[in-house]
Design a protein around this motif. Structure first.
Motif, PDB file in Angstrom:
ATOM      1  N   ARG A  71      -5.744   6.399  -3.492  1.00  0.00           N
ATOM      2  CA  ARG A  71      -5.357   5.768  -2.220  1.00  0.00           C
ATOM      3  C   ARG A  71      -5.973   4.381  -2.091  1.00  0.00           C
ATOM      4  O   ARG A  71      -5.319   3.438  -1.671  1.00  0.00           O
ATOM      5  CB  ARG A  71      -5.768   6.642  -1.041  1.00  0.00           C
ATOM      6  CG  ARG A  71      -4.800   7.753  -0.728  1.00  0.00           C
ATOM      7  CD  ARG A  71      -5.058   8.362   0.646  1.00  0.00           C
ATOM      8  NE  ARG A  71      -6.423   8.804   0.822  1.00  0.00           N
ATOM      9  CZ  ARG A  71      -6.902   9.993   0.447  1.00  0.00           C
ATOM     10  NH1 ARG A  71      -6.103  10.860  -0.137  1.00  0.00           N
ATOM     11  NH2 ARG A  71      -8.157  10.314   0.651  1.00  0.00           N
ATOM     12  N   HIS A  72      -7.246   4.261  -2.469  1.00  0.00           N
ATOM     13  CA  HIS A  72      -7.919   2.959  -2.379  1.00  0.00           C
ATOM     14  C   HIS A  72      -7.232   1.933  -3.283  1.00  0.00           C
ATOM     15  O   HIS A  72      -6.955   0.813  -2.864  1.00  0.00           O
ATOM     16  CB  HIS A  72      -9.390   3.096  -2.758  1.00  0.00           C
ATOM     17  CG  HIS A  72     -10.107   1.788  -2.810  1.00  0.00           C
ATOM     18  ND1 HIS A  72     -10.438   1.091  -1.677  1.00  0.00           N
ATOM     19  CD2 HIS A  72     -10.533   1.035  -3.852  1.00  0.00           C
ATOM     20  CE1 HIS A  72     -11.045  -0.031  -2.014  1.00  0.00           C
ATOM     21  NE2 HIS A  72     -11.114  -0.088  -3.330  1.00  0.00           N
ATOM     22  N   LEU A  73      -6.950   2.312  -4.519  1.00  0.00           N
ATOM     23  CA  LEU A  73      -6.278   1.381  -5.433  1.00  0.00           C
ATOM     24  C   LEU A  73      -4.896   1.003  -4.924  1.00  0.00           C
ATOM     25  O   LEU A  73      -4.482  -0.152  -5.043  1.00  0.00           O
ATOM     26  CB  LEU A  73      -6.170   1.992  -6.833  1.00  0.00           C
ATOM     27  CG  LEU A  73      -7.467   2.020  -7.631  1.00  0.00           C
ATOM     28  CD1 LEU A  73      -7.255   2.739  -8.943  1.00  0.00           C
ATOM     29  CD2 LEU A  73      -7.990   0.625  -7.860  1.00  0.00           C
ATOM     30  N   GLY A  78      -1.387  -3.052  -3.254  1.00  0.00           N
ATOM     31  CA  GLY A  78      -0.230  -3.320  -2.402  1.00  0.00           C
ATOM     32  C   GLY A  78       1.050  -2.689  -2.922  1.00  0.00           C
ATOM     33  O   GLY A  78       1.034  -1.792  -3.756  1.00  0.00           O
ATOM     34  N   GLU A  79       2.172  -3.197  -2.416  1.00  0.00           N
ATOM     35  CA  GLU A  79       3.474  -2.602  -2.736  1.00  0.00           C
ATOM     36  C   GLU A  79       3.962  -2.945  -4.137  1.00  0.00           C
ATOM     37  O   GLU A  79       4.804  -2.248  -4.685  1.00  0.00           O
ATOM     38  CB  GLU A  79       4.507  -3.027  -1.695  1.00  0.00           C
ATOM     39  CG  GLU A  79       4.238  -2.429  -0.330  1.00  0.00           C
ATOM     40  CD  GLU A  79       5.323  -2.771   0.662  1.00  0.00           C
ATOM     41  OE1 GLU A  79       6.469  -3.052   0.252  1.00  0.00           O
ATOM     42  OE2 GLU A  79       5.021  -2.753   1.867  1.00  0.00           O
ATOM     43  N   ASP A  80       3.469  -4.030  -4.706  1.00  0.00           N
ATOM     44  CA  ASP A  80       3.900  -4.432  -6.053  1.00  0.00           C
ATOM     45  C   ASP A  80       2.661  -4.614  -6.937  1.00  0.00           C
ATOM     46  O   ASP A  80       2.172  -5.732  -7.131  1.00  0.00           O
ATOM     47  CB  ASP A  80       4.696  -5.735  -5.971  1.00  0.00           C
ATOM     48  CG  ASP A  80       5.363  -6.106  -7.283  1.00  0.00           C
ATOM     49  OD1 ASP A  80       5.068  -5.462  -8.319  1.00  0.00           O
ATOM     50  OD2 ASP A  80       6.182  -7.043  -7.284  1.00  0.00           O
ATOM     51  N   PRO A  81       2.144  -3.503  -7.502  1.00  0.00           N
ATOM     52  CA  PRO A  81       0.917  -3.579  -8.305  1.00  0.00           C
ATOM     53  C   PRO A  81       1.015  -4.553  -9.470  1.00  0.00           C
ATOM     54  O   PRO A  81       0.068  -5.279  -9.746  1.00  0.00           O
ATOM     55  CB  PRO A  81       0.723  -2.154  -8.811  1.00  0.00           C
ATOM     56  CG  PRO A  81       1.493  -1.304  -7.865  1.00  0.00           C
ATOM     57  CD  PRO A  81       2.626  -2.147  -7.378  1.00  0.00           C
ATOM     58  N   THR A  84       0.527  -8.080  -8.165  1.00  0.00           N
ATOM     59  CA  THR A  84      -0.860  -8.289  -7.766  1.00  0.00           C
ATOM     60  C   THR A  84      -1.750  -8.494  -8.982  1.00  0.00           C
ATOM     61  O   THR A  84      -2.588  -9.397  -9.013  1.00  0.00           O
ATOM     62  CB  THR A  84      -1.370  -7.095  -6.938  1.00  0.00           C
ATOM     63  OG1 THR A  84      -0.512  -6.927  -5.807  1.00  0.00           O
ATOM     64  CG2 THR A  84      -2.796  -7.309  -6.464  1.00  0.00           C
ATOM     65  N   LEU A  85      -1.574  -7.669 -10.007  1.00  0.00           N
ATOM     66  CA  LEU A  85      -2.375  -7.796 -11.222  1.00  0.00           C
ATOM     67  C   LEU A  85      -2.089  -9.107 -11.951  1.00  0.00           C
ATOM     68  O   LEU A  85      -3.005  -9.754 -12.470  1.00  0.00           O
ATOM     69  CB  LEU A  85      -2.140  -6.597 -12.146  1.00  0.00           C
ATOM     70  CG  LEU A  85      -2.701  -5.274 -11.615  1.00  0.00           C
ATOM     71  CD1 LEU A  85      -2.247  -4.124 -12.491  1.00  0.00           C
ATOM     72  CD2 LEU A  85      -4.208  -5.318 -11.500  1.00  0.00           C
ATOM     73  N   ARG A  86      -0.819  -9.523 -11.984  1.00  0.00           N
ATOM     74  CA  ARG A  86      -0.470 -10.809 -12.607  1.00  0.00           C
ATOM     75  C   ARG A  86      -1.145 -11.960 -11.868  1.00  0.00           C
ATOM     76  O   ARG A  86      -1.692 -12.879 -12.472  1.00  0.00           O
ATOM     77  CB  ARG A  86       1.047 -11.015 -12.611  1.00  0.00           C
ATOM     78  CG  ARG A  86       1.755 -10.478 -13.826  1.00  0.00           C
ATOM     79  CD  ARG A  86       3.189 -10.990 -13.925  1.00  0.00           C
ATOM     80  NE  ARG A  86       3.961 -10.869 -12.700  1.00  0.00           N
ATOM     81  CZ  ARG A  86       4.612  -9.757 -12.310  1.00  0.00           C
ATOM     82  NH1 ARG A  86       4.583  -8.681 -13.046  1.00  0.00           N
ATOM     83  NH2 ARG A  86       5.298  -9.753 -11.189  1.00  0.00           N
TER      84      ARG A  86
END
Length: 100
Positions: A71-73, A78-81, A84-86
Motif C-alpha cells: 500500500r505504501h509503495l 501513484g497511478e503510473d508507477p 514515476t520511476l522514469r
C-alpha cells in the motif's frame, strides 16, 4: 562469531526513552525484539527494505503480511508507477553520473 541476517520488507521501531521495541516482517514471518538503550525519544517509525544482523537467531512469532508495504509503495508511485520511476531515474541520473 556467527551472525544471523534478516532481510525485512519493513521494521516498525518504537522508541520509548530507554527501551526500543522492534517488529519486522521477513518472508511473511514476524519477528519481535527489544533493546534497552537510551534514545531520549518517544516516537514510532517504519523502515522499509532493510537488512539487519544479529548475534543470535530471532524467534519466529508467526505470520505477518506485507500488505502495508505494498500500500505504501502504491501511494508513493501513484497511478503510473513506470512514469514515476522514469521521472525519478531522469532526475537522479545526472547527479549520479557527475559524482563518478
Amino acid at each position: 562469531m556467527t551472525k544471523w541476517r534478516y532481510d525485512f520488507s519493513f521494521v516498525v521501531v518504537s522508541y520509548r526513552v530507554v527501551r526500543t521495541s522492534y517488529w519486522g516482517c521477513e518472508f511473511n514471518r514476524r519477528y519481535e525484539w527489544k533493546r534497552w538503550e537510551f534514545s531520549g525519544r518517544f516516537e514510532d517509525l517504519t523502515l522499509y527494505f532493510v537488512s539487519m544482523y544479529f548475534e543470535n537467531r530471532l524467534s519466529d512469532k508467526g505470520a505477518c503480511s506485507s500488505s502495508g508495504v505494498v500500500r505504501h509503495l502504491a501511494n508513493v508511485l501513484g497511478e503510473d508507477p513506470a512514469k514515476t520511476l522514469r521521472e525519478y531515474a531522469t532526475k537522479r541520473g545526472p547527479e549520479r553520473n557527475a559524482s563518478q
